[in-house]
Design a protein around this motif. Structure first.
Motif, PDB file in Angstrom:
ATOM      1  N   ALA A  73       0.477  -0.777   0.419  1.00 24.32           N
ATOM      2  CA  ALA A  73      -0.415  -0.207   0.007  1.00 24.32           C
ATOM      3  C   ALA A  73       1.509   1.269   0.313  1.00 24.32           C
ATOM      4  O   ALA A  73       2.078   1.264   0.815  1.00 24.32           O
ATOM      5  CB  ALA A  73      -0.921   0.158   1.085  1.00 24.32           C
ATOM      6  N   VAL A  74       0.553   2.161  -0.745  1.00 24.77           N
ATOM      7  CA  VAL A  74       1.297   3.905  -0.887  1.00 24.77           C
ATOM      8  C   VAL A  74       0.197   4.568  -0.647  1.00 24.77           C
ATOM      9  O   VAL A  74      -0.317   4.887  -1.484  1.00 24.77           O
ATOM     10  CB  VAL A  74       2.157   4.124  -2.451  1.00 24.77           C
ATOM     11  CG1 VAL A  74       2.482   4.743  -2.359  1.00 24.77           C
ATOM     12  CG2 VAL A  74       2.968   2.441  -2.145  1.00 24.77           C
ATOM     13  N   ALA A  75       0.306   5.729   0.345  1.00 24.11           N
ATOM     14  CA  ALA A  75      -0.758   6.712   0.400  1.00 24.11           C
ATOM     15  C   ALA A  75       0.323   8.699   0.296  1.00 24.11           C
ATOM     16  O   ALA A  75       1.165   7.409   0.676  1.00 24.11           O
ATOM     17  CB  ALA A  75      -1.603   6.848   1.762  1.00 24.11           C
ATOM     18  N   VAL A  76       0.130   8.951   0.145  1.00 23.07           N
ATOM     19  CA  VAL A  76      -0.042  10.197   0.427  1.00 23.07           C
ATOM     20  C   VAL A  76      -0.770  11.052   1.338  1.00 23.07           C
ATOM     21  O   VAL A  76      -2.082  11.186   1.435  1.00 23.07           O
ATOM     22  CB  VAL A  76       0.140  11.090  -0.690  1.00 23.07           C
ATOM     23  CG1 VAL A  76       0.196  12.743  -0.872  1.00 23.07           C
ATOM     24  CG2 VAL A  76       0.284  10.291  -2.167  1.00 23.07           C
ATOM     25  N   LEU A  97      -1.942   7.834 -11.064  1.00 24.82           N
ATOM     26  CA  LEU A  97      -0.670   7.434 -10.731  1.00 24.82           C
ATOM     27  C   LEU A  97      -1.351   6.309  -9.430  1.00 24.82           C
ATOM     28  O   LEU A  97      -0.967   4.949  -9.968  1.00 24.82           O
ATOM     29  CB  LEU A  97       0.330   7.879  -9.601  1.00 24.82           C
ATOM     30  CG  LEU A  97       0.207   9.251 -10.403  1.00 24.82           C
ATOM     31  CD1 LEU A  97       1.320   9.680  -8.974  1.00 24.82           C
ATOM     32  CD2 LEU A  97       1.828   8.473 -11.343  1.00 24.82           C
ATOM     33  N   GLY A  98      -2.900   6.339  -9.122  1.00 22.90           N
ATOM     34  CA  GLY A  98      -3.404   4.703  -8.559  1.00 22.90           C
ATOM     35  C   GLY A  98      -2.867   4.982  -6.746  1.00 22.90           C
ATOM     36  O   GLY A  98      -2.158   3.393  -6.156  1.00 22.90           O
ATOM     37  N   THR A 211       5.241   8.762  -7.493  1.00 20.18           N
ATOM     38  CA  THR A 211       5.636   8.260  -8.266  1.00 20.18           C
ATOM     39  C   THR A 211       7.179   7.621  -7.900  1.00 20.18           C
ATOM     40  O   THR A 211       6.668   6.583  -7.465  1.00 20.18           O
ATOM     41  CB  THR A 211       6.683   9.174  -9.416  1.00 20.18           C
ATOM     42  OG1 THR A 211       4.808   9.977  -9.950  1.00 20.18           O
ATOM     43  CG2 THR A 211       6.690   8.375 -10.739  1.00 20.18           C
ATOM     44  N   LEU A 212       7.775   8.079  -7.022  1.00 20.02           N
ATOM     45  CA  LEU A 212       9.309   8.224  -6.693  1.00 20.02           C
ATOM     46  C   LEU A 212       8.427   6.780  -5.076  1.00 20.02           C
ATOM     47  O   LEU A 212       9.120   5.378  -5.642  1.00 20.02           O
ATOM     48  CB  LEU A 212       9.969   8.600  -5.911  1.00 20.02           C
ATOM     49  CG  LEU A 212      11.213   8.412  -5.248  1.00 20.02           C
ATOM     50  CD1 LEU A 212      12.132   8.154  -6.444  1.00 20.02           C
ATOM     51  CD2 LEU A 212      11.893   9.686  -4.826  1.00 20.02           C
ATOM     52  N   LEU A 213       8.079   6.928  -5.034  1.00 22.68           N
ATOM     53  CA  LEU A 213       7.539   5.988  -3.462  1.00 22.68           C
ATOM     54  C   LEU A 213       6.868   4.140  -4.459  1.00 22.68           C
ATOM     55  O   LEU A 213       7.239   3.841  -4.303  1.00 22.68           O
ATOM     56  CB  LEU A 213       6.813   6.358  -2.890  1.00 22.68           C
ATOM     57  CG  LEU A 213       6.567   5.441  -1.192  1.00 22.68           C
ATOM     58  CD1 LEU A 213       7.921   5.700  -0.739  1.00 22.68           C
ATOM     59  CD2 LEU A 213       5.338   6.815  -0.304  1.00 22.68           C
ATOM     60  N   LEU A 214       6.658   4.636  -5.633  1.00 26.85           N
ATOM     61  CA  LEU A 214       5.856   3.821  -6.326  1.00 26.85           C
ATOM     62  C   LEU A 214       6.248   3.110  -7.369  1.00 26.85           C
ATOM     63  O   LEU A 214       6.188   1.479  -6.936  1.00 26.85           O
ATOM     64  CB  LEU A 214       4.067   4.644  -6.628  1.00 26.85           C
ATOM     65  CG  LEU A 214       2.935   4.542  -6.415  1.00 26.85           C
ATOM     66  CD1 LEU A 214       2.220   5.466  -7.778  1.00 26.85           C
ATOM     67  CD2 LEU A 214       1.924   3.851  -6.098  1.00 26.85           C
ATOM     68  N   ASP A 215       7.504   3.820  -7.289  1.00 26.68           N
ATOM     69  CA  ASP A 215       8.143   3.472  -8.051  1.00 26.68           C
ATOM     70  C   ASP A 215       9.346   2.208  -7.638  1.00 26.68           C
ATOM     71  O   ASP A 215       9.553   1.151  -7.592  1.00 26.68           O
ATOM     72  CB  ASP A 215       8.894   4.162  -8.526  1.00 26.68           C
ATOM     73  CG  ASP A 215      10.182   3.016  -9.879  1.00 26.68           C
ATOM     74  OD1 ASP A 215       9.606   2.567 -10.684  1.00 26.68           O
ATOM     75  OD2 ASP A 215      11.379   3.772  -9.677  1.00 26.68           O
ATOM     76  N   GLY A 218       7.318  -0.714  -6.205  1.00 33.64           N
ATOM     77  CA  GLY A 218       7.593  -2.106  -7.432  1.00 33.64           C
ATOM     78  C   GLY A 218       6.258  -1.848  -7.883  1.00 33.64           C
ATOM     79  O   GLY A 218       6.022  -2.683  -8.751  1.00 33.64           O
ATOM     80  N   ARG A 219       5.631  -0.586  -7.241  1.00 38.27           N
ATOM     81  CA  ARG A 219       4.325  -1.125  -7.855  1.00 38.27           C
ATOM     82  C   ARG A 219       4.064   0.234  -9.377  1.00 38.27           C
ATOM     83  O   ARG A 219       2.953  -0.585 -10.450  1.00 38.27           O
ATOM     84  CB  ARG A 219       3.340   0.463  -7.133  1.00 38.27           C
ATOM     85  CG  ARG A 219       3.081  -0.168  -5.720  1.00 38.27           C
ATOM     86  CD  ARG A 219       1.696  -1.299  -5.574  1.00 38.27           C
ATOM     87  NE  ARG A 219       0.440   0.003  -6.089  1.00 38.27           N
ATOM     88  CZ  ARG A 219      -0.394   0.598  -5.214  1.00 38.27           C
ATOM     89  NH1 ARG A 219       0.331   0.506  -3.939  1.00 38.27           N
ATOM     90  NH2 ARG A 219      -0.568   1.297  -5.937  1.00 38.27           N
ATOM     91  N   LEU A 220       5.111   0.825 -10.177  1.00 31.94           N
ATOM     92  CA  LEU A 220       5.044   0.976 -11.508  1.00 31.94           C
ATOM     93  C   LEU A 220       5.539  -0.089 -12.284  1.00 31.94           C
ATOM     94  O   LEU A 220       5.169  -0.012 -13.418  1.00 31.94           O
ATOM     95  CB  LEU A 220       5.590   2.736 -12.002  1.00 31.94           C
ATOM     96  CG  LEU A 220       5.151   3.464 -10.863  1.00 31.94           C
ATOM     97  CD1 LEU A 220       5.763   4.560 -11.654  1.00 31.94           C
ATOM     98  CD2 LEU A 220       4.210   3.332 -10.671  1.00 31.94           C
ATOM     99  N   ALA A 221       5.843  -1.474 -12.068  1.00 32.54           N
ATOM    100  CA  ALA A 221       6.331  -2.185 -12.746  1.00 32.54           C
ATOM    101  C   ALA A 221       5.694  -2.071 -13.646  1.00 32.54           C
ATOM    102  O   ALA A 221       4.008  -2.694 -12.902  1.00 32.54           O
ATOM    103  CB  ALA A 221       7.089  -3.439 -12.083  1.00 32.54           C
ATOM    104  N   PRO A 222       5.999  -3.444 -15.013  1.00 34.15           N
ATOM    105  CA  PRO A 222       4.244  -3.749 -15.723  1.00 34.15           C
ATOM    106  C   PRO A 222       3.986  -5.045 -15.714  1.00 34.15           C
ATOM    107  O   PRO A 222       4.652  -5.743 -15.034  1.00 34.15           O
ATOM    108  CB  PRO A 222       4.728  -3.815 -17.542  1.00 34.15           C
ATOM    109  CG  PRO A 222       6.361  -3.674 -17.139  1.00 34.15           C
ATOM    110  CD  PRO A 222       6.713  -3.246 -15.717  1.00 34.15           C
TER     111      PRO A 222
END
Length: 222
Positions: A73-76, A97-98, A211-215, A218-222
């Protein structure tokens, strides 16, 4: 590739058809000029997605599947910017971004205020449709930094810090007001991270940091 509209249709779903809202119907018929039989995709915003066809003011349901909520989980957590347009930008871009959830922060130096719940949800729904997502962005607050979930790592954006590790296990990105946090407002156990060397606006820091935290989660990987 032919564009297939993606609609958010809140559940629970019952029967073989789903009702199309007046706003959706106007957009589909008058803007996109779609007729009966046109292909659509749809989601309930809670992980279920499907493909169906337009018939009148209904969606004829087709094949459907459940998409697991992305992990970790990633929140802001963000102090609202001063103007409504900038607040809307935060919601729309984080939804695209999701990001899983926005926590609106109440801070001593904050000058903005959270949007009305109905406005925030409408912006998030539009972004969900645009990005073809399956999980609708959630909202909480206003709350203080000390009230954020203790089970999540807090990543507090501070310019005089180091970048985050190359691999992280999600957490909550914390963006303060443009005047900064007051002394003692951020828990001592929080992790401080830099988002570069420049001074960023609240909304820019929220999008860049998310974006940095998602990446790195591993959340931005296809």
């Amino acid at each position: 590739m032919r564009h297939i509209p993606h609609l958010h249709v809140p559940g629970p779903w019952e029967g073989a058809d789903l009702s199309v809202s007046d706003d959706h119907s106007r957009h589909l018929r008058k803007i996109l000029r779609l007729g009966d039989g046109a292909d659509l995709s749809y989601t309930d915003g809670a992980g279920t997605t499907g493909r169906g066809t337009l018939q009148g003011d209904l969606i004829v349901r087709g094949s459907e599947s459940l998409i697991d909520r992305p992990e970790p989980a990633v929140a802001v957590a963000v102090a609202p910017p001063r103007t409504p347009g900038r607040v809307r930008f935060v919601v729309e871009k984080l939804a695209e971004l999701g990001i899983d959830r926005i926590y609106w922060l109440a801070t001593r130096h904050g000058e903005g205020r959270p949007p009305r719940s109905d406005k925030a949800i409408a912006w998030a729904r539009a972004a969900l449709e645009q990005s073809r997502g399956a999980w609708l962005l959630g909202f909480e607050g206003p709350i203080g930094v000390e009230d954020l979930p203790e089970s999540s790592t807090l990543w507090v954006a501070e310019r005089e810090s180091q970048p985050p590790p190359s691999v992280v296990n999600g957490g909550i990105l914390v963006i303060g007001p443009e005047a900064g946090f007051a002394e003692g407002e951020v828990p001592a156990a929080a992790c401080r991270i830099a988002l570069g060397t420049r001074v960023l606006r609240v909304e820019t820091a929220a999008v860049a940091g998310a974006t940095l935290l998602l990446d790195r989660s591993g959340r931005l990987a296809p």
